[in-house]
Enzyme design. Sequence first.
Site, mmCIF file in Angstrom:
data_model
loop_
_atom_site.group_PDB
_atom_site.id
_atom_site.type_symbol
_atom_site.label_atom_id
_atom_site.label_comp_id
_atom_site.label_asym_id
_atom_site.label_seq_id
_atom_site.Cartn_x
_atom_site.Cartn_y
_atom_site.Cartn_z
ATOM 1 N N LYS A 114 6.900 8.514 -0.678
ATOM 2 C CA LYS A 114 6.578 9.227 0.566
ATOM 3 C C LYS A 114 7.480 10.452 0.720
ATOM 4 O O LYS A 114 7.024 11.526 1.128
ATOM 5 C CB LYS A 114 6.695 8.276 1.773
ATOM 6 C CG LYS A 114 5.555 7.251 1.792
ATOM 7 C CD LYS A 114 5.740 6.098 2.769
ATOM 8 C CE LYS A 114 4.595 5.104 2.595
ATOM 9 N NZ LYS A 114 4.680 3.939 3.499
ATOM 10 N N GLN B 42 8.992 1.496 7.414
ATOM 11 C CA GLN B 42 8.367 0.803 6.292
ATOM 12 C C GLN B 42 8.327 -0.709 6.557
ATOM 13 O O GLN B 42 9.337 -1.311 6.908
ATOM 14 C CB GLN B 42 9.139 1.120 4.997
ATOM 15 C CG GLN B 42 8.470 0.615 3.729
ATOM 16 C CD GLN B 42 7.131 1.273 3.428
ATOM 17 O OE1 GLN B 42 6.915 2.435 3.721
ATOM 18 N NE2 GLN B 42 6.219 0.522 2.853
ATOM 19 N N ASP C 156 1.548 6.208 10.987
ATOM 20 C CA ASP C 156 0.873 5.086 10.334
ATOM 21 C C ASP C 156 -0.374 4.661 11.123
ATOM 22 O O ASP C 156 -1.198 3.914 10.619
ATOM 23 C CB ASP C 156 1.809 3.867 10.268
ATOM 24 C CG ASP C 156 2.614 3.787 8.982
ATOM 25 O OD1 ASP C 156 2.070 4.145 7.926
ATOM 26 O OD2 ASP C 156 3.786 3.370 9.049
#
Length: 280
Positions: A48, A92, A115
């Site tokens: 990422k 995460q 997200d």
Amino acid sequence: MNIIDGKAVSASVKEQIRQEILRDNLQVGLAVIIVGNNQASRVYVNNKKKACEVCGMQSFEYALPEETTEKELLELIDTLNNDPKVNGILCQLPLPKHLDEEKVIEAISPLKDVDAFHAVNVGKIMIGNYAFLPCTPAGVMELIHSTGTDVCGKECVVIGRSNIVGKPMAMLLLHENATVTVCHSRTKNLAEVCRRADILVSAVGRADFVTADMVKDGAVVIDVGMNRNAENKLCGDVKFDEVAPKCSYITPVPGGVGPMTIAMLMKNTLMAKRLQMSNE
Ligand code: GUN
């Protein structure tokens, strides 16, 4: 049979984002939080950060120790929510067991929730009026589009009903007027249901789960799985060698859905920047 090149589609999405950021001279920043020492998470986070660099965005990493308390994590998120240099916040998953994932996700400002995990953004996806795309399902849609397949009216079967993939995947297919069936561990006659699919999306998390007898001739098969087989090699849910010959299109693992998830994250981070600019 054609193998869908997720790396190539992802590279082209990231290039478009890079161009847009350059053209409009934008400063875009993504904060990435990782707690503990999960090896797979470390690889995802590194990828990422690399993608941010490729797109011309800044990334800010917060690598916290395993024993971080919920209070400490929530305080960090609060700081990032209020930092104008941070346009997107990604924590995460999975988190260590003593941290409540739902509480952590809900602490992220919906305007920075790249997200699209926050209940507000999930609700917007359900209604079909959304700014942030759920990254993995949106990546799958891009891959389907890259084949020239029109989803409208097609029989689509999604295996898996997670909040991150299965449920939002069904929504995106539905928004494009597919007939959608969601299968899961309690589904009866799974092979028979899957054989109806013009488009089969597997998000189970078990190597060799999807076998040739579950796939209709000419189907598009998208493999969201990310597993290790007996030889510890990275593999998807689909028994690729026996399923591929039956498909019109199929994604490989690695190099299929994975790179697209990250490209969609970049798209969301740029969208977050635009949202925050219009709210200033
Ligand atoms: N863990 C596995 N997939 C994801 C994802 O898309 N986002 C985050 N934050 N964690 C994950």
